[in-house]
Design an enzyme around this catalytic site. Structure first.
Site, PDB file in Angstrom:
ATOM      1  N   CYS A  60       0.838  -1.195   0.000  1.00  0.00           N
ATOM      2  CA  CYS A  60       0.000   0.000   0.000  1.00  0.00           C
ATOM      3  C   CYS A  60       0.883   1.258   0.000  1.00  0.00           C
ATOM      4  CB  CYS A  60      -0.919  -0.010   1.220  1.00  0.00           C
ATOM      5  SG  CYS A  60      -1.943   1.463   1.380  1.00  0.00           S
ATOM      6  N   CYS A  63       0.144   3.630   2.960  1.00  0.00           N
ATOM      7  CA  CYS A  63       0.688   3.109   4.218  1.00  0.00           C
ATOM      8  C   CYS A  63       2.179   3.395   4.327  1.00  0.00           C
ATOM      9  CB  CYS A  63       0.434   1.607   4.308  1.00  0.00           C
ATOM     10  SG  CYS A  63      -1.312   1.141   4.261  1.00  0.00           S
TER      11      CYS A  63
END
Length: 336
Positions: A60, A63
């Site tokens: 991600c 993230c």
């Protein structure tokens, strides 16, 4: 000659210095992360004290952008009196199902077992103000079936963990073993059917083991004890229906008998009236005949007695037929 000898000596010295610097860097311990990884075995630690959790995935990009901010926030956790943890949803699908994570990254605040969803940016200043100013008190907590500690979320965690294991097994078949994807899908379909049949068989066996049938004698006595009440009720209903039917039949029969008697009385009266009218007609015809005979005698014997009788009989027949027709029409009208 001296210049050519100096080059290798300098190169050797430079390599020796680089090697020594590398050894010194290797000898220095790596900076320890203050973020505590959370798994299915130690997640219950967040039920005590104050925690901030981050759910992420290695692939991600969002993230990855908040990793440095999250590390800084964890370093200052002692001053803020808060513990900081992180959960890899790829490695721990059960925890993502327990917290019902649908977007990444996802942040949660926990205070003495009460969980709240943090929806702000993952920046250190915002996270610090969220804790210092106690902004979490204005956020609605996850209670009831939404709480990660509830039975419903425990079942959701089991489903997510099973789905994660299936996904890893699918990757093992397709990537490691090189099996086509459709073969993996067929395998999972067959496994699902077999597992469903097996679970159905287990449920049947369990029901047969725990089901205790009643003794036949006691069941027969109970049926005999319960039967008279039902039989009485049905018999009473049948008797009431039979009485109603009998009363209706008697009423119908009485009405039919009355109608027949009225019809007979009317028929007798009509017959008597017919007989009286016929007698009156015959009497009137006899009088007319006598009158005609007297007139025939007076009229110089122009018409014979036989002709007079024939004319008189024809007239009487016509009159009688007309009267009978009238009576029949009257009877037909009365019958209708």
């Amino acid at each position: 000659m001296t210049g050519s000898r100096c080059v290798p000596v300098l190169l050797a010295a430079w390599l020796a210095a680089a090697a020594a610097e590398g050894l010194q860097q290797a000898a220095l311990p790596a900076e320890e992360s203050r973020v505590q990884p959370m798994t299915a075995s130690n997640w219950t630690l967040v039920m005590e004290g104050e925690w901030m959790l981050k759910f992420y995935a290695p692939w991600c990009p969002s993230c990855q952008q908040t990793d440095s901010e999250w590390e800084t926030f964890a370093k200052n956790g002692e001053t803020l009196q808060i513990s900081v943890g992180k959960v890899d949803v790829i490695q721990e699908p059960g925890l993502s199902g327990r917290f019902f994570v649908t977007t990444l990254p996802a942040f949660f605040h926990a205070k003495d077992g009460i969980f709240r969803r943090y929806r702000g940016p993952g920046i250190y200043e915002d996270l610090q103000n969220y804790i210092l100013e106690k902004k979490w008190q204005s956020v609605e907590p996850l209670t009831g079936w939404k709480s990660p500690a509830s039975l419903t979320m425990s079942g959701m965690a089991g489903l997510f963990s099973i789905s994660g294991k299936i996904w890893h097994l699918h990757n093992y078949f397709t990537v490691t073993l090189g099996i086509p994807a459709w073969c993996s899908y067929v395998f999972f379909v067959i496994a699902t059917l077999v597992f469903g049949l097996f679970m159905g068989l287990v449920l049947v066996v369990i029901s047969e083991c725990f089901y205790v049938p009643l003794p036949r004698v006691s069941s027969e006595h109970s049926e005999q004890g319960q039967r008279p009440e039902g039989v009485r009720g049905t018999e009473q209903l049948q008797d009431a229906e039979e009485e109603k039917d009998d009363s209706n039949e008697e009423d119908n029969k009485g009405s039919l008998v009355d109608d027949e008697e009225e019809k007979e009385d009317l028929g007798d009266e009509d017959e008597a009236e017919e007989y009286e009218e016929e007698d009156n007609l015959t009497g009137s015809m006899d009088e007319e005949r006598s009158d005609a005979n007297d007139q025939g005698v007076l009229q110089e014997g122009s018409v014979s007695q036989e002709e007079l009788d024939e004319a008189h009989s024809a007239d009487t027949q016509e009159v009688v037929e007309d009267s009978l027709r009238q009576r029949k029409s009257q009877h037909a009208n009365k019958g209708t």
